[in-house]
Design a protein around this motif. Structure first.
Motif, short mmCIF file in Angstrom:
data_model
loop_
_atom_site.label_atom_id
_atom_site.label_comp_id
_atom_site.label_asym_id
_atom_site.label_seq_id
_atom_site.Cartn_x
_atom_site.Cartn_y
_atom_site.Cartn_z
N ILE A 63 -45.76 28.17 5.63
CA ILE A 63 -45.98 27.02 6.50
C ILE A 63 -47.18 27.26 7.41
O ILE A 63 -48.04 26.38 7.57
N ILE A 64 -47.27 28.44 7.99
CA ILE A 64 -48.41 28.74 8.86
C ILE A 64 -49.71 28.67 8.07
O ILE A 64 -50.68 28.05 8.52
N LEU A 65 -49.74 29.28 6.91
CA LEU A 65 -50.98 29.31 6.12
C LEU A 65 -51.37 27.94 5.61
O LEU A 65 -52.56 27.61 5.52
N GLU A 66 -50.40 27.11 5.26
CA GLU A 66 -50.69 25.82 4.65
C GLU A 66 -50.80 24.66 5.65
O GLU A 66 -51.53 23.71 5.42
N HIS A 67 -50.03 24.74 6.75
CA HIS A 67 -49.95 23.60 7.66
C HIS A 67 -50.23 23.92 9.12
O HIS A 67 -50.34 22.99 9.93
N GLY A 68 -50.27 25.20 9.47
CA GLY A 68 -50.45 25.56 10.87
C GLY A 68 -49.33 24.97 11.72
O GLY A 68 -48.17 24.96 11.33
N GLU A 69 -49.72 24.45 12.88
CA GLU A 69 -48.73 23.88 13.80
C GLU A 69 -48.33 22.46 13.40
O GLU A 69 -47.45 21.86 14.02
N GLY A 70 -48.94 21.91 12.35
CA GLY A 70 -48.66 20.54 11.93
C GLY A 70 -47.29 20.33 11.31
O GLY A 70 -46.81 19.21 11.22
N GLN A 71 -46.67 21.40 10.86
CA GLN A 71 -45.32 21.30 10.27
C GLN A 71 -44.45 22.36 10.92
O GLN A 71 -44.61 23.55 10.65
N PRO A 72 -43.52 21.96 11.78
CA PRO A 72 -42.64 22.94 12.42
C PRO A 72 -41.78 23.67 11.39
O PRO A 72 -41.46 23.14 10.33
N PHE A 73 -41.41 24.91 11.72
CA PHE A 73 -40.50 25.66 10.86
C PHE A 73 -39.15 24.96 10.82
O PHE A 73 -38.70 24.43 11.84
N PRO A 74 -38.47 25.00 9.68
CA PRO A 74 -37.09 24.52 9.67
C PRO A 74 -36.24 25.45 10.55
O PRO A 74 -36.55 26.62 10.71
N THR A 75 -35.19 24.91 11.10
CA THR A 75 -34.29 25.71 11.91
C THR A 75 -33.60 26.75 11.04
O THR A 75 -33.19 26.46 9.92
N GLN A 117 -56.22 36.27 10.07
CA GLN A 117 -55.09 35.37 9.79
C GLN A 117 -53.89 35.64 10.69
O GLN A 117 -53.06 34.77 10.88
N PHE A 118 -53.79 36.83 11.25
CA PHE A 118 -52.67 37.14 12.15
C PHE A 118 -52.68 36.26 13.39
O PHE A 118 -51.66 36.15 14.06
N THR A 119 -53.81 35.63 13.69
CA THR A 119 -53.89 34.76 14.87
C THR A 119 -53.59 33.30 14.54
O THR A 119 -53.52 32.47 15.46
N LEU A 120 -53.43 32.98 13.27
CA LEU A 120 -53.07 31.61 12.90
C LEU A 120 -51.72 31.27 13.52
O LEU A 120 -50.86 32.13 13.68
N THR A 121 -51.52 30.00 13.84
CA THR A 121 -50.31 29.61 14.56
C THR A 121 -49.44 28.63 13.77
O THR A 121 -49.92 27.89 12.92
N GLY A 122 -48.17 28.67 14.11
CA GLY A 122 -47.18 27.74 13.59
C GLY A 122 -46.28 27.33 14.73
O GLY A 122 -46.39 27.85 15.85
#
Length: 140
Positions: A63-75, A117-122
């Motif tokens: 999710i982080i690599l493909e969508h960043g913060e645009g798609q929240p992680f599922p619970t 990439q370690f600084t990419l966000t989700g």
């Protein structure tokens, strides 16, 4: 201590064997014992770790690599193991955890992650913004 990706992977690679050494062959009185209500046994912890390998780390990394913060992680269902582990022996859980961890580490290696990439966000559902580095450090 600074986070070191290679050291983290080495620790993750050893975790299944360490758990097996500590727990395999012990009586259920030890591996299923809790400290009371709302506490977990060693058996429960292994089931929880297995559930995380199946549903948490690699999916969130993607999710982080493909969508960043645009798609929240599922619970993440922290207690799913109570149902998922039913009817399974501790040895079965240890075997499944070892296989899942090995598969996930192989998948992780294929990403060939860079330090940048370690600084990419989700977006974590409870914590808000987290980095890919935060995710990897928590996995360890």
């Amino acid at each position: 201590m600074d986070y070191d990706f290679e050291q983290a992977v080495a620790i993750m690679r050893r975790t299944p064997a360490t758990l097996r050494t500590l727990l395999a062959g012990l009586p259920e009185a030890w591996t299923r014992a809790t400290e009371g209500s709302d506490t977990w046994s060693a058996y429960d912890v292994v089931g929880h770790l297995l559930h995380g390998e199946a549903t948490d780390w690699i999916p969130r990394l993607r999710i982080i690599l493909e969508h960043g913060e645009g798609q929240p992680f599922p619970t993440f269902d922290r207690t799913a193991m109570f149902e998922e582990s039913q009817g399974k022996s501790l040895e079965q859980l240890l075997d499944a955890f070892a296989l899942a961890r090995e598969t996930n580490l192989e998948t992780l290696a294929r990403f060939q992650l860079t330090r940048a990439q370690f600084t990419l966000t989700g977006t974590h559902p409870a914590l808000g913004t987290v980095t890919l580095g935060n995710l990897l450090a928590t996995w360890v």
